[in-house]
Design a protein around this motif. Structure first.
Motif, PDB file in Angstrom:
ATOM      1  N   LEU A   1      -5.561  -2.991  17.114  1.00  0.00           N
ATOM      2  CA  LEU A   1      -4.314  -2.236  17.283  1.00  0.00           C
ATOM      3  C   LEU A   1      -3.179  -3.173  17.717  1.00  0.00           C
ATOM      4  O   LEU A   1      -2.035  -2.994  17.299  1.00  0.00           O
ATOM      5  CB  LEU A   1      -4.508  -1.098  18.296  1.00  0.00           C
ATOM      6  CG  LEU A   1      -5.472   0.011  17.845  1.00  0.00           C
ATOM      7  CD1 LEU A   1      -5.483   1.149  18.859  1.00  0.00           C
ATOM      8  CD2 LEU A   1      -5.134   0.545  16.457  1.00  0.00           C
ATOM      9  N   ALA A   2      -3.519  -4.150  18.543  1.00  0.00           N
ATOM     10  CA  ALA A   2      -2.484  -5.099  18.985  1.00  0.00           C
ATOM     11  C   ALA A   2      -1.960  -5.920  17.811  1.00  0.00           C
ATOM     12  O   ALA A   2      -0.752  -6.057  17.623  1.00  0.00           O
ATOM     13  CB  ALA A   2      -3.042  -6.004  20.073  1.00  0.00           C
ATOM     14  N   VAL A   3      -2.882  -6.466  17.021  1.00  0.00           N
ATOM     15  CA  VAL A   3      -2.415  -7.319  15.918  1.00  0.00           C
ATOM     16  C   VAL A   3      -1.824  -6.501  14.773  1.00  0.00           C
ATOM     17  O   VAL A   3      -1.072  -7.029  13.953  1.00  0.00           O
ATOM     18  CB  VAL A   3      -3.529  -8.267  15.396  1.00  0.00           C
ATOM     19  CG1 VAL A   3      -3.966  -9.216  16.496  1.00  0.00           C
ATOM     20  CG2 VAL A   3      -4.706  -7.504  14.823  1.00  0.00           C
ATOM     21  N   ALA A   4      -2.136  -5.181  14.748  1.00  0.00           N
ATOM     22  CA  ALA A   4      -1.501  -4.305  13.757  1.00  0.00           C
ATOM     23  C   ALA A   4      -0.053  -4.021  14.135  1.00  0.00           C
ATOM     24  O   ALA A   4       0.718  -3.531  13.315  1.00  0.00           O
ATOM     25  CB  ALA A   4      -2.271  -2.991  13.631  1.00  0.00           C
ATOM     26  N   GLY A   5       0.284  -4.281  15.404  1.00  0.00           N
ATOM     27  CA  GLY A   5       1.664  -4.072  15.836  1.00  0.00           C
ATOM     28  C   GLY A   5       1.919  -2.737  16.513  1.00  0.00           C
ATOM     29  O   GLY A   5       3.072  -2.280  16.550  1.00  0.00           O
ATOM     30  N   VAL A   6       0.858  -2.106  17.037  1.00  0.00           N
ATOM     31  CA  VAL A   6       1.080  -0.874  17.810  1.00  0.00           C
ATOM     32  C   VAL A   6       1.948  -1.238  19.023  1.00  0.00           C
ATOM     33  O   VAL A   6       1.600  -2.124  19.807  1.00  0.00           O
ATOM     34  CB  VAL A   6      -0.271  -0.246  18.256  1.00  0.00           C
ATOM     35  CG1 VAL A   6      -0.038   0.868  19.268  1.00  0.00           C
ATOM     36  CG2 VAL A   6      -1.017   0.284  17.040  1.00  0.00           C
TER      37      VAL A   6
ATOM     38  N   MET B   1       0.847  -1.197   0.000  1.00  0.00           N
ATOM     39  CA  MET B   1       0.000   0.000   0.000  1.00  0.00           C
ATOM     40  C   MET B   1       0.874   1.235   0.000  1.00  0.00           C
ATOM     41  O   MET B   1       1.827   1.317   0.773  1.00  0.00           O
ATOM     42  CB  MET B   1      -0.840   0.037   1.289  1.00  0.00           C
ATOM     43  CG  MET B   1      -2.123  -0.723   1.238  1.00  0.00           C
ATOM     44  SD  MET B   1      -2.919  -0.597   2.849  1.00  0.00           S
ATOM     45  CE  MET B   1      -3.196   1.154   3.006  1.00  0.00           C
ATOM     46  N   ASP B   2       0.509   2.200  -0.837  1.00  0.00           N
ATOM     47  CA  ASP B   2       1.263   3.452  -0.859  1.00  0.00           C
ATOM     48  C   ASP B   2       1.264   4.094   0.523  1.00  0.00           C
ATOM     49  O   ASP B   2       0.223   4.226   1.161  1.00  0.00           O
ATOM     50  CB  ASP B   2       0.639   4.435  -1.861  1.00  0.00           C
ATOM     51  CG  ASP B   2       1.061   4.104  -3.275  1.00  0.00           C
ATOM     52  OD1 ASP B   2       1.988   3.277  -3.423  1.00  0.00           O
ATOM     53  OD2 ASP B   2       0.456   4.649  -4.203  1.00  0.00           O
ATOM     54  N   GLY B   3       2.433   4.485   0.988  1.00  0.00           N
ATOM     55  CA  GLY B   3       2.528   5.207   2.256  1.00  0.00           C
ATOM     56  C   GLY B   3       2.557   4.327   3.479  1.00  0.00           C
ATOM     57  O   GLY B   3       2.682   4.818   4.605  1.00  0.00           O
ATOM     58  N   PHE B   4       2.426   3.028   3.289  1.00  0.00           N
ATOM     59  CA  PHE B   4       2.431   2.145   4.466  1.00  0.00           C
ATOM     60  C   PHE B   4       3.780   1.418   4.507  1.00  0.00           C
ATOM     61  O   PHE B   4       4.776   1.986   4.939  1.00  0.00           O
ATOM     62  CB  PHE B   4       1.250   1.170   4.384  1.00  0.00           C
ATOM     63  CG  PHE B   4       0.762   0.709   5.728  1.00  0.00           C
ATOM     64  CD1 PHE B   4       1.605   0.020   6.593  1.00  0.00           C
ATOM     65  CD2 PHE B   4      -0.532   0.952   6.146  1.00  0.00           C
ATOM     66  CE1 PHE B   4       1.173  -0.405   7.835  1.00  0.00           C
ATOM     67  CE2 PHE B   4      -0.977   0.526   7.387  1.00  0.00           C
ATOM     68  CZ  PHE B   4      -0.126  -0.163   8.232  1.00  0.00           C
ATOM     69  N   GLY B   5       3.844   0.207   4.079  1.00  0.00           N
ATOM     70  CA  GLY B   5       5.102  -0.528   3.980  1.00  0.00           C
ATOM     71  C   GLY B   5       5.845  -0.640   5.306  1.00  0.00           C
ATOM     72  O   GLY B   5       5.261  -0.508   6.386  1.00  0.00           O
TER      73      GLY B   5
ATOM     74  N   GLU C   1      -8.987   4.624  12.071  1.00  0.00           N
ATOM     75  CA  GLU C   1      -8.569   6.019  12.193  1.00  0.00           C
ATOM     76  C   GLU C   1      -7.223   6.130  12.915  1.00  0.00           C
ATOM     77  O   GLU C   1      -6.346   6.901  12.516  1.00  0.00           O
ATOM     78  CB  GLU C   1      -9.635   6.824  12.951  1.00  0.00           C
ATOM     79  CG  GLU C   1     -10.918   7.048  12.171  1.00  0.00           C
ATOM     80  CD  GLU C   1     -10.735   8.066  11.053  1.00  0.00           C
ATOM     81  OE1 GLU C   1     -10.710   7.634   9.879  1.00  0.00           O
ATOM     82  OE2 GLU C   1     -10.624   9.276  11.349  1.00  0.00           O
ATOM     83  N   VAL C   2      -7.079   5.369  13.998  1.00  0.00           N
ATOM     84  CA  VAL C   2      -5.822   5.416  14.769  1.00  0.00           C
ATOM     85  C   VAL C   2      -4.650   4.970  13.906  1.00  0.00           C
ATOM     86  O   VAL C   2      -3.600   5.624  13.870  1.00  0.00           O
ATOM     87  CB  VAL C   2      -5.942   4.525  16.033  1.00  0.00           C
ATOM     88  CG1 VAL C   2      -4.585   4.369  16.704  1.00  0.00           C
ATOM     89  CG2 VAL C   2      -6.955   5.116  17.014  1.00  0.00           C
ATOM     90  N   ILE C   3      -4.829   3.866  13.198  1.00  0.00           N
ATOM     91  CA  ILE C   3      -3.735   3.350  12.356  1.00  0.00           C
ATOM     92  C   ILE C   3      -3.370   4.365  11.271  1.00  0.00           C
ATOM     93  O   ILE C   3      -2.198   4.655  11.031  1.00  0.00           O
ATOM     94  CB  ILE C   3      -4.138   1.988  11.741  1.00  0.00           C
ATOM     95  CG1 ILE C   3      -4.177   0.921  12.843  1.00  0.00           C
ATOM     96  CG2 ILE C   3      -3.187   1.579  10.615  1.00  0.00           C
ATOM     97  CD1 ILE C   3      -4.819  -0.392  12.429  1.00  0.00           C
TER      98      ILE C   3
ATOM     99  N   LEU D   1       4.028   2.251  13.587  1.00  0.00           N
ATOM    100  CA  LEU D   1       3.102   1.570  14.495  1.00  0.00           C
ATOM    101  C   LEU D   1       3.860   0.986  15.688  1.00  0.00           C
ATOM    102  O   LEU D   1       3.417   1.070  16.833  1.00  0.00           O
ATOM    103  CB  LEU D   1       2.341   0.461  13.755  1.00  0.00           C
ATOM    104  CG  LEU D   1       1.314   0.930  12.722  1.00  0.00           C
ATOM    105  CD1 LEU D   1       0.772  -0.260  11.921  1.00  0.00           C
ATOM    106  CD2 LEU D   1       0.144   1.651  13.398  1.00  0.00           C
ATOM    107  N   LYS D   2       5.013   0.429  15.422  1.00  0.00           N
ATOM    108  CA  LYS D   2       5.814  -0.189  16.486  1.00  0.00           C
ATOM    109  C   LYS D   2       6.249   0.856  17.521  1.00  0.00           C
ATOM    110  O   LYS D   2       6.328   0.572  18.719  1.00  0.00           O
ATOM    111  CB  LYS D   2       7.039  -0.861  15.859  1.00  0.00           C
ATOM    112  CG  LYS D   2       7.875  -1.665  16.835  1.00  0.00           C
ATOM    113  CD  LYS D   2       9.053  -2.304  16.113  1.00  0.00           C
ATOM    114  CE  LYS D   2       9.967  -3.032  17.082  1.00  0.00           C
ATOM    115  NZ  LYS D   2      11.158  -3.564  16.382  1.00  0.00           N
ATOM    116  N   GLN D   3       6.530   2.044  17.052  1.00  0.00           N
ATOM    117  CA  GLN D   3       7.007   3.107  17.958  1.00  0.00           C
ATOM    118  C   GLN D   3       5.850   3.817  18.668  1.00  0.00           C
ATOM    119  O   GLN D   3       6.078   4.641  19.551  1.00  0.00           O
ATOM    120  CB  GLN D   3       7.805   4.153  17.169  1.00  0.00           C
ATOM    121  CG  GLN D   3       9.072   3.620  16.523  1.00  0.00           C
ATOM    122  CD  GLN D   3      10.019   2.971  17.518  1.00  0.00           C
ATOM    123  OE1 GLN D   3      10.143   3.404  18.663  1.00  0.00           O
ATOM    124  NE2 GLN D   3      10.661   1.884  17.106  1.00  0.00           N
ATOM    125  N   ALA D   4       4.603   3.523  18.290  1.00  0.00           N
ATOM    126  CA  ALA D   4       3.454   4.274  18.811  1.00  0.00           C
ATOM    127  C   ALA D   4       3.069   3.825  20.216  1.00  0.00           C
ATOM    128  O   ALA D   4       3.267   2.671  20.608  1.00  0.00           O
ATOM    129  CB  ALA D   4       2.258   4.107  17.872  1.00  0.00           C
TER     130      ALA D   4
END
Lengths: 229, 92
Positions: A34-39, A2-6, A186-188, A13-16
């Protein structure tokens, strides 16, 4: 890709570090995604204990958790879902006296509460800290979501100057799932820095008709919480 | 002129309908329209929404005209205006 993600987005996300107020219906779906997204760090606050009547929607809590603290129950499940992130659980009431300490150095607040007095406290804390507030609320098959950026958008009090009366409310379990997923989205997006947020937009979900409506909300220059900002 | 009124969430539950069309002979304001809506469905609404003594909606009612939030009851309505009424939701 995805553009802008990668990888860069994943690293953001890891640093959030995010603050989730409530481990109920909304808090369950928000925190899971949020947990499984890697926040990297999730602080979740809830002082309630799990009751049988919660289980239709509070999917972090299971039959075996009845009478257990929601914060502890949520923390255990979330940590099992992603052992590489840090989950902090706090079993306390959110009050005017402790809210800024609870929010600490989190970079955003997620509103997953079930009452307006506490939602207004979250709003004031977000304004004071100048950090975003991600609002969601539900009733029956209906829900709402909006993203508040202090100094830029309408705040929660601009949108909702008066709370509804304090009362028990029916919630069909899927509704906080839908609204919580929107809040997590929205958070992601905010953390990664992609897409368009629900700025000055109140997204209204009508589950009876299976329709979303979008309403434009406006900053209130006379708002008692943000009027001078 | 004709104005379309939509009831969201709890307002719809109490009113027992998703909305109504209001036919008017003259141009009116949002406040005047709300009085007409209250006359039609006010007896179904709880006291925290509709103040039957003063024939007015309470401040907690959220008003939108053509999908934009409006706080001024003097806001003018036009033929084809869409008015939406909602309240804040507590549940989480």
């Amino acid at each position: 890709m995805m553009d802008g993600f990668g990888e860069r987005g994943q690293e953001k996300l890891k640093q959030a570090k995010v603050f989730i107020a409530g481990a109920g219906g909304l808090g369950s779906s928000i925190s899971i995604y949020l947990a499984v997204a890697g926040v990297g760090q999730i602080r979740i606050v809830d002082r309630d204990v799990v009751e049988l009547s919660n289980l239709n929607r509070q999917i972090l809590h299971w039959d075996k958790d009845i009478a257990r603290g929601k914060a502890e129950s949520a923390g255990e499940k979330l940590q099992q879902m992603n052992s590489d992130i840090k989950i902090e659980v706090i079993a306390e009431d959110i009050t005017e006296d402790n809210i800024l300490k609870l929010v600490g150095d989190c970079q955003l607040i997620v509103d997953a509460m079930d009452n307006f007095p506490t939602r207004y406290l979250l709003n004031k804390a977000a304004l004071k800290r100048n950090i975003p507030l991600f609002h969601g609320s539900v009733y029956g098959l209906d829900g709402m979501a909006s993203t508040i950026i202090p100094g830029e958008t309408a705040c929660l009090r601009c949108m909702f100057p008066e709370p509804p009366p304090s009362a028990t409310f029916p919630v069909v379990g899927v509704t906080p799932g839908i609204i919580g997923c929107i809040q997590a989205t929205e958070v992601i997006k905010h953390i990664v820095g992609i897409g368009e947020l629900l700025r000055n937009r109140l997204l209204v979900w009508d589950g009876l008709s299976t329709k979303f409506r979008e309403l434009t909300v406006k900053k209130d220059p006379h708002c008692q919480d943000c009027g001078s900002r | 002129m004709r104005v379309e009124v939509t009831f969201f969430n709890i307002v719809r539950y109490y009113a027992g309908m998703p909305g109504m069309e209001v036919e008017l002979s003259d141009a009116i304001t949002l406040g005047e329209l709300l009085q007409e809506v209250g006359r039609r469905v006010g007896d179904k609404l709880p006291v925290w929404m509709w103040d039957s003594q003063n024939q007015a909606f309470h401040r907690g009612i959220l008003m939108f005209v053509n999908n934009e939030q409006v706080r001024d009851l003097a806001h003018p309505l036009h033929d084809g205006s869409q008015v939406s009424l909602s309240v804040s939701l507590s549940g989480g």
